[in-house]
Design a protein around this motif. Structure first.
Motif, short mmCIF file in Angstrom:
data_model
loop_
_atom_site.label_atom_id
_atom_site.label_comp_id
_atom_site.label_asym_id
_atom_site.label_seq_id
_atom_site.Cartn_x
_atom_site.Cartn_y
_atom_site.Cartn_z
N ARG A 4 0.83 -1.20 0.00
CA ARG A 4 0.00 0.00 0.00
C ARG A 4 0.86 1.25 0.00
NH1 ARG A 4 -4.71 -0.88 -0.49
NH2 ARG A 4 -6.60 -0.53 0.54
N ASN A 5 0.52 2.17 -0.88
CA ASN A 5 1.25 3.43 -1.06
C ASN A 5 2.67 3.23 -1.58
OD1 ASN A 5 -0.98 4.93 -0.16
ND2 ASN A 5 -0.36 4.70 1.96
N GLY A 6 3.06 1.99 -1.81
CA GLY A 6 4.39 1.73 -2.35
C GLY A 6 4.37 1.81 -3.86
N PRO A 7 5.54 1.71 -4.47
CA PRO A 7 5.58 1.74 -5.93
C PRO A 7 4.97 0.47 -6.51
CG PRO A 7 7.76 1.29 -5.05
CD PRO A 7 6.87 1.57 -3.88
N ILE A 8 4.35 0.63 -7.67
CA ILE A 8 3.76 -0.52 -8.35
C ILE A 8 4.88 -1.40 -8.89
CG2 ILE A 8 2.25 -1.25 -10.24
CD1 ILE A 8 0.89 1.55 -9.97
N VAL A 9 5.89 -0.80 -9.45
CA VAL A 9 7.09 -1.50 -9.94
C VAL A 9 8.29 -0.60 -9.66
CG1 VAL A 9 5.92 -2.77 -11.80
CG2 VAL A 9 6.89 -0.54 -12.28
N ARG A 10 9.47 -1.16 -9.82
CA ARG A 10 10.71 -0.38 -9.80
C ARG A 10 11.43 -0.68 -11.10
NH1 ARG A 10 10.10 -1.57 -4.32
NH2 ARG A 10 10.27 0.29 -3.01
N MET A 11 11.52 0.34 -11.95
CA MET A 11 12.14 0.16 -13.26
C MET A 11 13.55 0.72 -13.23
SD MET A 11 11.05 1.68 -16.99
CE MET A 11 11.92 3.23 -16.76
N PRO A 12 14.56 -0.15 -13.36
CA PRO A 12 15.94 0.36 -13.42
C PRO A 12 16.20 0.99 -14.78
CG PRO A 12 15.93 -2.02 -13.66
CD PRO A 12 14.50 -1.60 -13.42
N LEU A 13 17.06 1.98 -14.79
CA LEU A 13 17.36 2.71 -16.02
C LEU A 13 18.75 3.30 -15.90
CD1 LEU A 13 16.08 4.06 -18.65
CD2 LEU A 13 15.60 5.99 -17.16
N ARG A 14 19.55 3.17 -16.94
CA ARG A 14 20.86 3.82 -16.97
C ARG A 14 20.80 4.96 -17.96
NH1 ARG A 14 25.50 0.05 -17.00
NH2 ARG A 14 25.19 0.28 -14.78
N VAL A 15 21.24 6.13 -17.54
CA VAL A 15 21.21 7.32 -18.41
C VAL A 15 22.17 7.11 -19.57
CG1 VAL A 15 21.67 9.79 -18.56
CG2 VAL A 15 20.59 8.85 -16.50
N ARG A 16 21.66 7.31 -20.78
CA ARG A 16 22.46 7.18 -21.99
C ARG A 16 23.03 8.56 -22.37
NH1 ARG A 16 17.50 4.19 -24.72
NH2 ARG A 16 16.61 5.97 -23.66
N TYR A 17 24.16 8.54 -23.04
CA TYR A 17 24.88 9.76 -23.39
C TYR A 17 24.00 10.75 -24.15
CZ TYR A 17 28.49 12.82 -25.25
OH TYR A 17 29.24 13.91 -25.58
N HIS A 18 23.23 10.24 -25.11
CA HIS A 18 22.43 11.13 -25.96
C HIS A 18 21.26 11.77 -25.21
CE1 HIS A 18 19.96 7.49 -26.41
NE2 HIS A 18 18.98 8.33 -26.63
N GLU A 19 20.99 11.35 -23.99
CA GLU A 19 19.91 11.95 -23.21
C GLU A 19 20.36 13.20 -22.44
OE1 GLU A 19 17.55 7.76 -22.42
OE2 GLU A 19 18.96 8.47 -20.92
N CYS A 20 21.65 13.50 -22.53
CA CYS A 20 22.20 14.63 -21.77
C CYS A 20 22.36 15.86 -22.66
CB CYS A 20 23.55 14.24 -21.18
SG CYS A 20 23.41 12.86 -20.03
N ASP A 21 22.24 17.02 -22.03
CA ASP A 21 22.41 18.29 -22.75
C ASP A 21 23.88 18.70 -22.73
OD1 ASP A 21 22.87 19.34 -20.18
OD2 ASP A 21 20.86 20.19 -20.02
N GLN A 22 24.18 19.89 -23.23
CA GLN A 22 25.56 20.37 -23.30
C GLN A 22 26.18 20.57 -21.92
OE1 GLN A 22 25.38 23.82 -25.85
NE2 GLN A 22 25.77 22.59 -27.67
N GLN A 23 25.34 20.68 -20.89
CA GLN A 23 25.84 20.82 -19.53
C GLN A 23 26.14 19.47 -18.89
OE1 GLN A 23 22.33 22.93 -18.42
NE2 GLN A 23 23.37 24.90 -18.36
N GLY A 24 25.85 18.38 -19.63
CA GLY A 24 26.12 17.05 -19.11
C GLY A 24 25.03 16.52 -18.19
N ILE A 25 23.88 17.18 -18.19
CA ILE A 25 22.76 16.80 -17.33
C ILE A 25 21.63 16.28 -18.21
CG2 ILE A 25 21.02 17.72 -15.73
CD1 ILE A 25 23.18 19.77 -14.87
N VAL A 26 20.86 15.32 -17.70
CA VAL A 26 19.74 14.79 -18.48
C VAL A 26 18.84 15.95 -18.92
CG1 VAL A 26 17.65 13.36 -18.38
CG2 VAL A 26 19.78 12.51 -17.40
N PHE A 27 18.58 16.01 -20.22
CA PHE A 27 17.70 17.02 -20.79
C PHE A 27 16.31 16.85 -20.20
CE2 PHE A 27 14.91 18.45 -24.33
CZ PHE A 27 15.28 19.78 -24.34
N HIS A 28 15.67 17.93 -19.83
CA HIS A 28 14.43 17.92 -19.06
C HIS A 28 13.32 17.05 -19.65
CE1 HIS A 28 12.19 20.78 -21.64
NE2 HIS A 28 13.40 21.27 -21.87
N ALA A 29 13.18 17.03 -20.96
CA ALA A 29 12.08 16.28 -21.58
C ALA A 29 12.23 14.78 -21.42
CB ALA A 29 11.97 16.64 -23.05
N HIS A 30 13.43 14.31 -21.20
CA HIS A 30 13.64 12.86 -21.07
C HIS A 30 12.98 12.30 -19.81
CE1 HIS A 30 15.98 12.17 -24.61
NE2 HIS A 30 16.75 13.21 -24.32
#
Length: 138
Positions: A4-30
């Motif tokens: 109850r109130n816990g997550p339905i699932v836990r999805m692991p994810l590794r940030v890929r290079y192309h998901e980052c902006d010029q500042q090296g941070i994940v681009f907001h839309a991702h």
């Protein structure tokens, strides 16, 4: 038994290079894409697949999204996307996705979905057992 109130699932994810902006941070839309990916993991965990919902005569469309950015994520970071039921209405469902990096809450996405008839794309109430599957996490 559901947490109850816990997550339905836990999805692991590794940030890929192309998901980052010029500042090296994940681009907001991702972060919205991460939530979308996790939504299909929810359907898989609860119903076997998204296709099962379509066979039952119901689908969801996104009516509203909000994102809170709390800590930066960078290339090669290991993330966990954890969907929670925020609100369960008659024809709507709000899921809150906690995106964590090393246990720290990095971003929070909330999507409000409307249940629709997949052919007419008009709001409809989902079958009772579909609602009950989500109710287990409220």
């Amino acid at each position: 038994m559901a947490e109850r109130n816990g997550p339905i699932v836990r999805m692991p994810l590794r940030v890929r290079y192309h998901e980052c902006d010029q500042q090296g941070i994940v681009f907001h839309a991702h972060y919205l894409a991460y939530a979308d990916m996790a939504s299909f993991e929810v359907f898989k965990a609860l119903f076997g697949s998204h296709a099962v919902l379509l066979e039952r005569g119901v689908d969801v469309v996104v009516a509203e999204s909000t994102v809170r950015y709390l800590a930066p994520c960078r290339f090669d970071d290991d993330l966990s996307v954890e969907p929670h039921v925020e609100r369960l209405g008659t024809t709507s469902l709000a899921l809150r996705y906690e995106i964590r990096r090393d246990g720290t809450l990095a971003a929070e996405v909330t999507n409000r979905y409307v249940w629709v008839d997949p052919e007419a794309l008009r709001p409809t109430a989902p079958p009772g057992d579909v609602r009950d599957a989500f109710r287990e996490f409220t």
